[in-house]
Motif scaffolding. Structure first.
Motif, PDB file in Angstrom:
ATOM      1  N   GLN A 195      22.203  25.192   1.444  1.00 26.33           N
ATOM      2  CA  GLN A 195      22.853  24.388   2.582  1.00 26.33           C
ATOM      3  C   GLN A 195      24.136  23.927   2.429  1.00 26.33           C
ATOM      4  O   GLN A 195      24.939  23.803   3.500  1.00 26.33           O
ATOM      5  N   THR A 196      24.377  23.363   1.333  1.00 27.35           N
ATOM      6  CA  THR A 196      25.884  22.832   0.824  1.00 27.35           C
ATOM      7  C   THR A 196      27.040  24.023   1.261  1.00 27.35           C
ATOM      8  O   THR A 196      27.876  23.580   1.765  1.00 27.35           O
ATOM      9  N   VAL A 197      26.613  25.048   0.684  1.00 24.23           N
ATOM     10  CA  VAL A 197      27.635  26.067   0.403  1.00 24.23           C
ATOM     11  C   VAL A 197      27.851  26.625   1.866  1.00 24.23           C
ATOM     12  O   VAL A 197      28.895  26.665   2.355  1.00 24.23           O
ATOM     13  N   LEU A 198      26.720  26.712   2.640  1.00 17.81           N
ATOM     14  CA  LEU A 198      27.002  27.265   3.918  1.00 17.81           C
ATOM     15  C   LEU A 198      27.805  26.071   4.899  1.00 17.81           C
ATOM     16  O   LEU A 198      28.414  26.523   5.639  1.00 17.81           O
ATOM     17  N   THR A 199      27.500  24.953   4.615  1.00 21.69           N
ATOM     18  CA  THR A 199      28.478  23.698   5.224  1.00 21.69           C
ATOM     19  C   THR A 199      29.663  23.996   4.963  1.00 21.69           C
ATOM     20  O   THR A 199      30.720  24.247   5.806  1.00 21.69           O
ATOM     21  N   LEU A 200      29.932  24.324   3.566  1.00 25.47           N
ATOM     22  CA  LEU A 200      31.482  24.320   3.342  1.00 25.47           C
ATOM     23  C   LEU A 200      32.264  25.747   3.782  1.00 25.47           C
ATOM     24  O   LEU A 200      33.201  25.506   3.974  1.00 25.47           O
TER      25      LEU A 200
ATOM     26  N   LYS B 125      31.260  27.262   6.773  1.00 27.15           N
ATOM     27  CA  LYS B 125      31.655  26.960   7.863  1.00 27.15           C
ATOM     28  C   LYS B 125      32.917  26.220   7.831  1.00 27.15           C
ATOM     29  O   LYS B 125      33.745  26.647   8.919  1.00 27.15           O
ATOM     30  N   GLU B 126      33.223  25.117   7.224  1.00 31.00           N
ATOM     31  CA  GLU B 126      34.456  24.319   7.263  1.00 31.00           C
ATOM     32  C   GLU B 126      35.568  25.382   7.104  1.00 31.00           C
ATOM     33  O   GLU B 126      36.672  25.030   7.460  1.00 31.00           O
TER      34      GLU B 126
ATOM     35  N   THR C   8      31.999  32.359   9.613  1.00 32.20           N
ATOM     36  CA  THR C   8      30.786  32.536  10.659  1.00 32.20           C
ATOM     37  C   THR C   8      29.549  32.609   9.682  1.00 32.20           C
ATOM     38  O   THR C   8      29.540  33.434   8.802  1.00 32.20           O
ATOM     39  N   VAL C   9      28.395  31.736   9.870  1.00 30.30           N
ATOM     40  CA  VAL C   9      27.488  31.671   9.094  1.00 30.30           C
ATOM     41  C   VAL C   9      26.346  32.593   9.817  1.00 30.30           C
ATOM     42  O   VAL C   9      26.084  32.315  11.058  1.00 30.30           O
TER      43      VAL C   9
ATOM     44  N   GLY D   9      37.042  29.264  -4.050  1.00 30.52           N
ATOM     45  CA  GLY D   9      37.382  28.027  -3.080  1.00 30.52           C
ATOM     46  C   GLY D   9      36.305  27.245  -2.831  1.00 30.52           C
ATOM     47  O   GLY D   9      36.475  25.956  -3.148  1.00 30.52           O
ATOM     48  N   VAL D  10      35.109  27.684  -2.517  1.00 33.10           N
ATOM     49  CA  VAL D  10      33.992  27.082  -2.251  1.00 33.10           C
ATOM     50  C   VAL D  10      33.491  26.091  -3.444  1.00 33.10           C
ATOM     51  O   VAL D  10      33.122  25.195  -3.311  1.00 33.10           O
TER      52      VAL D  10
END
Ligand SMILES: *Cc1c(COP(=O)(O)O)cnc(C)c1O
Length: 354
Positions: free
Chosen positions: A262-267, A269-270, A274-275, A331-332
């Motif tokens: 969840q955390t990595v998907l949020t980052l 997206k930021e 596109t997720v 980067g993430v």
């Protein structure tokens, strides 16, 4: 409320910390001075206390030893420059623990015990949180059935414990991954989404076989066609295809709902990606690989954070990746490391202050 008073603490005679160097410790072998222990009996939680880390005495007929009613969590605590302690996304792990408990017909652990208990334990053991870069204090909450009786039924009695283990940087060695086509980890309607002990026991033999073939881990696939990918060991899996991150969705209940996922998907997206959370077919990955659009493949999980995959083998087809050319994953990973070490603003409120 008990939480505001705090749970009783039985003092340890001396701290083991004075004999210890917390630098570069191997994962999961050293434990701190204290543990939290609670008992569940006849519908209620009781005897919640923090006591010196010690062996447990169990009856040989204890239900967990026979039928495996056991679940766990994995969480990490960090310290900032001002010596404040934080637990990363503690409430998410708390919620997931109770999702696992429900599936295994085990009682819910109340927030006062899980969240407040962990906070009190971490506050007491703050000196054990290593302050070196990439180090952390690993938190292992777990629960198991203690009924003294060998009939197959949900236990009436349980134990909930929390133990702590200081840990060094988990060197995320680029992995060679074997796409499994015979064994299965999880099926629809099964317990794949639960952090249940039995899931891990069932994976040991297939993983050892993959290791004998020269691979680090297995990428599990669906049980019917062995085409839709699920996850890797104790990691969720992500694929960067073009400007999208593609990852298996949680719909079928066959993968763990990872907090790091969840955390990595949020980052991501930021960062403008596109997720796409959806079923991921191995044939699609091969096509993208051949077209040159499958750029990065990595696993996510609390222990290793983000781990690159340098080789992915499906049948006789081998996909290799030049990790030095990657931009997204490094980067993430850096952003996440910076949030955890309080170098970057925690705008999502992930760091729970103790
Ligand atoms: C714990 C675990 C993960 C990762 O979950 P996080 O919450 O990110 O640590 C992924 N898959 C499995 C099977 C796991 O046990």
């Amino acid at each position: 409320m008990i939480a505001s008073i705090g749970f009783p603490v039985i003092k340890a005679e001396r701290s083991k910390l004075q004999d210890m160097n917390l630098e570069n410790l191997p994962f999961g072998r050293i434990f701190t001075d204290y543990m939290l222990e609670a008992d569940y009996d006849k519908g209620e939680w009781k005897n919640v206390e923090i006591k010196p880390y010690q062996p447990l005495v169990m009856d040989p007929s204890a239900a967990v030893l026979h039928y495996g009613q056991a679940i766990f969590e994995g969480i990490k605590a960090y310290k900032d420059d001002q010596d404040n302690a934080y637990v990363f996304r503690l409430y998410d792990n708390f919620k997931r623990f109770n999702v696992s408990a429900a599936r295994m017909e085990m009682p819910q652990v109340p927030e006062e015990i899980f969240v407040e208990g962990i906070k009190q334990l971490i506050a007491l053991e703050k000196a054990w949180i290593p302050s070196m870069e990439d180090h952390s204090l690993y938190i292992r909450p777990f629960m198991f059935a203690t009924d003294e009786m060998i009939g197959v039924k949900p236990s009436d009695k349980y134990k909930f414990l929390v133990i702590l283990s200081p840990t060094g940087p988990y060197y995320a060695r680029p992995m060679r991954i074997y796409v499994e086509e015979f064994y299965v980890r999880a099926v629809k309607g099964g317990i794949g989404f639960a952090k249940a002990a039995g899931n891990y026991a069932a994976c040991l033999h297939p993983t050892e076989e993959a290791k004998k073939k020269g691979y680090d881990q297995i990428l599990w696939t669906d049980p019917v066609e062995h085409k839709y990918v699920q996850e890797i060991g104790t990691m969720n899996v992500m694929f960067i295809i073009g400007n999208s991150v593609v990852t298996p969705d949680l719909e079928a209940g066959t993968i763990l709902n990872g907090v790091t996922r969840q955390t990595v998907l949020t980052l991501l997206k930021e960062r403008g990606l596109t997720v796409e959370e959806r079923p991921v077919n191995i044939e699609e990955l091969i096509e993208a690989y051949n077209a040159g659009t499958l750029k990065e493949v990595f696993g996510t999980g609390t222990a290793a954070t983000v781990s690159p995959i340098k080789e992915l083998r499906y049948k006789d087809f081998v996909m290799t990746f030049d990790i030095d050319q990657w931009e997204v994953m490094p980067g993430v990973k850096k952003t996440l490391d910076d949030i955890r070490s309080s170098k970057t603003e925690d705008k999502y409120g992930w760091m729970v202050k103790v």
